[in-house]
Design an enzyme around this catalytic site. Sequence first.
Site, PDB file in Angstrom:
ATOM      1  N   CYS A 299     -15.685 -34.090  -8.875  1.00 10.14           N
ATOM      2  CA  CYS A 299     -14.430 -34.346  -9.580  1.00 10.14           C
ATOM      3  C   CYS A 299     -13.513 -35.247  -8.747  1.00 10.14           C
ATOM      4  CB  CYS A 299     -13.799 -33.023  -9.981  1.00 10.14           C
ATOM      5  SG  CYS A 299     -12.687 -33.209 -11.368  1.00 10.14           S
TER       6      CYS A 299
ATOM      7  N   HIS B 268     -17.528 -29.470 -11.997  1.00 13.90           N
ATOM      8  CA  HIS B 268     -17.406 -28.544 -10.858  1.00 13.90           C
ATOM      9  C   HIS B 268     -18.598 -27.592 -10.791  1.00 13.90           C
ATOM     10  CE1 HIS B 268     -13.098 -29.207  -9.721  1.00 13.90           C
ATOM     11  NE2 HIS B 268     -13.074 -29.722 -10.933  1.00 13.90           N
TER      12      HIS B 268
ATOM     13  N   GLU C  84     -19.484 -25.802  -8.449  1.00 11.15           N
ATOM     14  CA  GLU C  84     -19.171 -24.622  -7.622  1.00 11.15           C
ATOM     15  C   GLU C  84     -18.509 -23.514  -8.448  1.00 11.15           C
ATOM     16  OE1 GLU C  84     -17.468 -27.272  -7.918  1.00 11.15           O
ATOM     17  OE2 GLU C  84     -15.321 -26.893  -7.685  1.00 11.15           O
TER      18      GLU C  84
HETATM   19  N1  GLN Z   1      -8.226 -35.979 -12.440  1.00 16.80           N
HETATM   20  C1  GLN Z   1      -8.051 -35.450 -11.113  1.00 16.80           C
HETATM   21  C2  GLN Z   1      -7.709 -36.559 -10.119  1.00 16.80           C
HETATM   22  O1  GLN Z   1      -7.393 -37.618 -10.484  1.00 16.80           O
HETATM   23  C3  GLN Z   1      -9.298 -34.713 -10.639  1.00 16.80           C
HETATM   24  C4  GLN Z   1      -9.359 -33.331 -11.264  1.00 16.80           C
HETATM   25  C5  GLN Z   1     -10.262 -32.369 -10.562  1.00 16.80           C
HETATM   26  O2  GLN Z   1     -10.706 -32.580  -9.418  1.00 16.80           O
HETATM   27  N2  GLN Z   1     -10.485 -31.246 -11.171  1.00 16.80           N
HETATM   28  O3  GLN Z   1      -7.736 -36.356  -8.939  1.00 16.80           O
END
Ligand code: GLN
Length: 199
Positions: free
Chosen positions: A80, A172, A174
Amino acid sequence: MSQRIGVLNVQGAVSEHATHLRRVGAEVHLVRRPEDLTGLAGIVLPGGESTTIGKLLKKYGLFEPLRDRIAEGMPVFGTCAGMILLAERILGGDDPHLAVMDVTVDRNSFGRQRESFEANVAMADMEGDSFPAVFIRAPHIVDAKPSVRVLAEIDGKIVAARQGQMLATAFHPELTDDLRLHRYFSEMVGTSSYVSAMS
Ligand code: GLN
């Protein structure tokens, strides 16, 4: 001998990654200072907020040592926000962060009504059922260069990819009980000969 894998510990879902890595047999070290990188065979960059994590990397003096090690071949798994940190290009004019993976990312891809959702994603290189993927304000990869292998897509959007020793997911892994992606990363680490020297 178990592998020593770091988890970047500046913000986000740190302990969940540490637990998953231990369950696949890794020795986990949390990383906040440059010296924490010493002796690592790989590192996980958790989700969170990429702009904040990018700033904290600089504040803790980690930005350059981390980028240099990844460029030298240290295996890395970004989830992410971690994927955003790895990307060479960010759509919409944000400056890139570590800029090591030859992809362009869109930071918020799934719209407000789908801020967070779970989907079963078919993954290349992975045996068994599709992967239960949790998306939270998730980015996706809008463009991947030929050296990047696409591992999964959802609604035509790339949500998992690998380039050499770099692995990235928009979701994610995890946050579910499925350990396959952490095992996959630990196998990447196992087949790499990289061990991070003193910083
Ligand atoms: N959209 C988020 C960002 O720009 C990331 C979101 C996440 O890690 N759950 O950092």
